[in-house]
Design an enzyme around this catalytic site. Sequence first.
Site, PDB file in Angstrom:
ATOM      1  N   ARG A 198       0.857  -1.188   0.000  1.00  0.00           N
ATOM      2  CA  ARG A 198       0.000   0.000   0.000  1.00  0.00           C
ATOM      3  C   ARG A 198       0.889   1.232   0.000  1.00  0.00           C
ATOM      4  O   ARG A 198       1.787   1.354   0.840  1.00  0.00           O
ATOM      5  CB  ARG A 198      -0.917   0.014   1.223  1.00  0.00           C
ATOM      6  CG  ARG A 198      -1.910  -1.125   1.166  1.00  0.00           C
ATOM      7  CD  ARG A 198      -2.947  -1.060   2.264  1.00  0.00           C
ATOM      8  NE  ARG A 198      -3.701  -2.318   2.267  1.00  0.00           N
ATOM      9  CZ  ARG A 198      -4.681  -2.611   3.110  1.00  0.00           C
ATOM     10  NH1 ARG A 198      -5.036  -1.734   4.033  1.00  0.00           N
ATOM     11  NH2 ARG A 198      -5.301  -3.764   3.036  1.00  0.00           N
ATOM     12  N   GLU A 200       1.137   3.959   1.269  1.00  0.00           N
ATOM     13  CA  GLU A 200       0.714   4.827   2.384  1.00  0.00           C
ATOM     14  C   GLU A 200       1.578   6.077   2.376  1.00  0.00           C
ATOM     15  O   GLU A 200       2.777   5.998   2.606  1.00  0.00           O
ATOM     16  CB  GLU A 200       0.909   4.101   3.730  1.00  0.00           C
ATOM     17  CG  GLU A 200       0.252   2.739   3.846  1.00  0.00           C
ATOM     18  CD  GLU A 200      -1.196   2.809   4.299  1.00  0.00           C
ATOM     19  OE1 GLU A 200      -1.719   3.940   4.441  1.00  0.00           O
ATOM     20  OE2 GLU A 200      -1.803   1.744   4.488  1.00  0.00           O
ATOM     21  N   ARG A 206       2.657   2.710  12.646  1.00  0.00           N
ATOM     22  CA  ARG A 206       1.942   1.431  12.460  1.00  0.00           C
ATOM     23  C   ARG A 206       1.662   1.076  11.005  1.00  0.00           C
ATOM     24  O   ARG A 206       0.933   0.141  10.709  1.00  0.00           O
ATOM     25  CB  ARG A 206       0.649   1.421  13.278  1.00  0.00           C
ATOM     26  CG  ARG A 206      -0.269   2.509  12.890  1.00  0.00           C
ATOM     27  CD  ARG A 206      -1.283   2.865  13.962  1.00  0.00           C
ATOM     28  NE  ARG A 206      -2.018   4.005  13.464  1.00  0.00           N
ATOM     29  CZ  ARG A 206      -3.149   3.887  12.778  1.00  0.00           C
ATOM     30  NH1 ARG A 206      -3.710   2.735  12.590  1.00  0.00           N
ATOM     31  NH2 ARG A 206      -3.726   4.977  12.308  1.00  0.00           N
ATOM     32  N   HIS A 207       2.231   1.864  10.085  1.00  0.00           N
ATOM     33  CA  HIS A 207       2.086   1.554   8.660  1.00  0.00           C
ATOM     34  C   HIS A 207       3.453   1.350   8.011  1.00  0.00           C
ATOM     35  O   HIS A 207       4.378   2.114   8.266  1.00  0.00           O
ATOM     36  CB  HIS A 207       1.398   2.707   7.915  1.00  0.00           C
ATOM     37  CG  HIS A 207      -0.035   2.884   8.279  1.00  0.00           C
ATOM     38  ND1 HIS A 207      -0.451   3.853   9.157  1.00  0.00           N
ATOM     39  CD2 HIS A 207      -1.142   2.215   7.879  1.00  0.00           C
ATOM     40  CE1 HIS A 207      -1.778   3.780   9.294  1.00  0.00           C
ATOM     41  NE2 HIS A 207      -2.217   2.788   8.520  1.00  0.00           N
ATOM     42  N   GLU A 338      -6.141  -0.863  15.702  1.00  0.00           N
ATOM     43  CA  GLU A 338      -6.772  -1.936  14.930  1.00  0.00           C
ATOM     44  C   GLU A 338      -5.714  -2.950  14.491  1.00  0.00           C
ATOM     45  O   GLU A 338      -4.689  -2.567  13.941  1.00  0.00           O
ATOM     46  CB  GLU A 338      -7.442  -1.313  13.703  1.00  0.00           C
ATOM     47  CG  GLU A 338      -7.900  -2.327  12.704  1.00  0.00           C
ATOM     48  CD  GLU A 338      -8.193  -1.705  11.325  1.00  0.00           C
ATOM     49  OE1 GLU A 338      -8.615  -0.533  11.265  1.00  0.00           O
ATOM     50  OE2 GLU A 338      -7.985  -2.407  10.321  1.00  0.00           O
ATOM     51  N   SER A 341      -9.529  -6.390  10.433  1.00  0.00           N
ATOM     52  CA  SER A 341     -10.848  -5.941   9.981  1.00  0.00           C
ATOM     53  C   SER A 341     -11.524  -7.097   9.276  1.00  0.00           C
ATOM     54  O   SER A 341     -10.880  -7.824   8.522  1.00  0.00           O
ATOM     55  CB  SER A 341     -10.724  -4.804   8.956  1.00  0.00           C
ATOM     56  OG  SER A 341     -10.485  -3.587   9.585  1.00  0.00           O
ATOM     57  N   ARG A 389       1.641  -5.951  12.692  1.00  0.00           N
ATOM     58  CA  ARG A 389       1.027  -5.146  13.745  1.00  0.00           C
ATOM     59  C   ARG A 389       0.673  -6.010  14.953  1.00  0.00           C
ATOM     60  O   ARG A 389       0.805  -5.556  16.099  1.00  0.00           O
ATOM     61  CB  ARG A 389      -0.206  -4.442  13.194  1.00  0.00           C
ATOM     62  CG  ARG A 389      -0.335  -3.052  13.766  1.00  0.00           C
ATOM     63  CD  ARG A 389      -1.543  -2.336  13.273  1.00  0.00           C
ATOM     64  NE  ARG A 389      -1.329  -1.563  12.050  1.00  0.00           N
ATOM     65  CZ  ARG A 389      -2.290  -0.871  11.458  1.00  0.00           C
ATOM     66  NH1 ARG A 389      -3.502  -0.858  11.969  1.00  0.00           N
ATOM     67  NH2 ARG A 389      -2.020  -0.190  10.363  1.00  0.00           N
TER      68      ARG A 389
END
Length: 415
Positions: A198, A200, A206-207, A338, A341, A389
């Site tokens: 991704r 980001e 956290r990414h 999180e 999901s 994570r």
Amino acid sequence: MDGEKVTIAGWVQNIRVLGSIVFLKVRDKEGVSQVTITKDNPNFSMVKDITPESVVAVTGVVRKSEKAQNGWELIPEEIKVLSKAEVPLPLDISGKIESEFETRLNARFMDLRNPRVAAVFAIRDCVTTAIRNYAESKGFIEVHTPKIVGAGAEGGALLFPVDYFGKKAFLSQSPQLYKQMIMATGFDKVYEIAPYFRAEKSDTSRHVAEFIMLDVEMAFIESQEDVMKFLEEGIKRVFEHVKKHREEELSILGIELEVPKLPFPRITYSEAVEKLGLKQGQEIGTEEEKKLGKIIEEEKGTGLYFITLFPEEEKPFYIMEAGDGLSYSFDLELGGEEIASGGQREHRYDELVKRIKKKGLKPENFAFYLNAFKYGMPPHGGFGLGVDRLVQKMLGLPNIREVVLHPRDLKRVLP
Ligand code: ATP
Ligand code: MG
């Protein structure tokens, strides 16, 4: 083994020259051994030139010794330098002199010689092993979906483009569409642990741009509760497995791991928003999420809990609507962030097309995916869980990069 002849090989942790005696500490993955070289030993003169962190092989006789750290020493017959280390070293692996994180990442090969860093990666290994054991024990099979794809799962914003034989393709940001299509095959329980990409743009703790996700999809569910049950039991098993098999590493890190109790608390999005004093429909941002973590920790005594029934607007097109503007969706939270999901998917073709349109997307672009819903698609659901994570939050580390060997982010694509 007193009196036996052995060969040990490893890195020179330390050389101490005390006049007529030299102590060489040799480290391998099992630990550190002492090699004792007295003045009358033929190796005496060469040993002083060995540099720290060089790789050596020492053949000699084991001798009991009360003074040696682990109760024995090796009296060498032959010391071979297999690879000489340059001076100075890029960083101090004992951790006594703290290195910048950037320096550590640049010399990650050496950073992992620090037992604290190695412990993190040994625990990470244990986490993925536990996941695989658990999934297989529940009758799941592992699949491998493509990582070069022609369309993103949720719109194009975070995709890395790839020049694919002159056509535009992307690195996969999620196996979502592919794992759902498998639900139409008869394989009704699948999982995959794989890298996703991704772009980001934000620099957070956290990414990362390349991360490892555990994806699960299961058919013939009655509700998303079936998926949540599978997930929470899996998390518990992971904690148990790590506690049992990585006792030493946990103690190196000074971590007392607490195995979570089942079931994890479930709070609805609506309740969460109320606790936070936000308006219904408002998104729970990063800061609020942390705050919620603290509130639930106080109320229920655990950092592991589900938030369920998010507004459908906030969730992707493939999530099933629950009426009243809500959706059959959940996030799993750990320590105010999180980690997963999931939810029940929309398996009814007409409803799915409606949702794609509602999100401003074109059904034509998803034709390959929609096809799988035309010829018998059972009800199904699943989740995606960030493995990096999970490890980060489980060990209470401040940055996700601590658990990634070679993190990829806005600034870093080497080494
Ligand atoms: P976030 O809101 O934290 O960016 P997300 O909701 O966009 O996450 P999902 O698409 O739900 O992420 O992905 C499932 C899981 O994958 C997340 O819960 C998280 O654990 C992990 N994940 C997602 N993006 C990243 C990333 N860039 N780096 C590391 N892990 C990630
Ligand atoms: Mg999410």
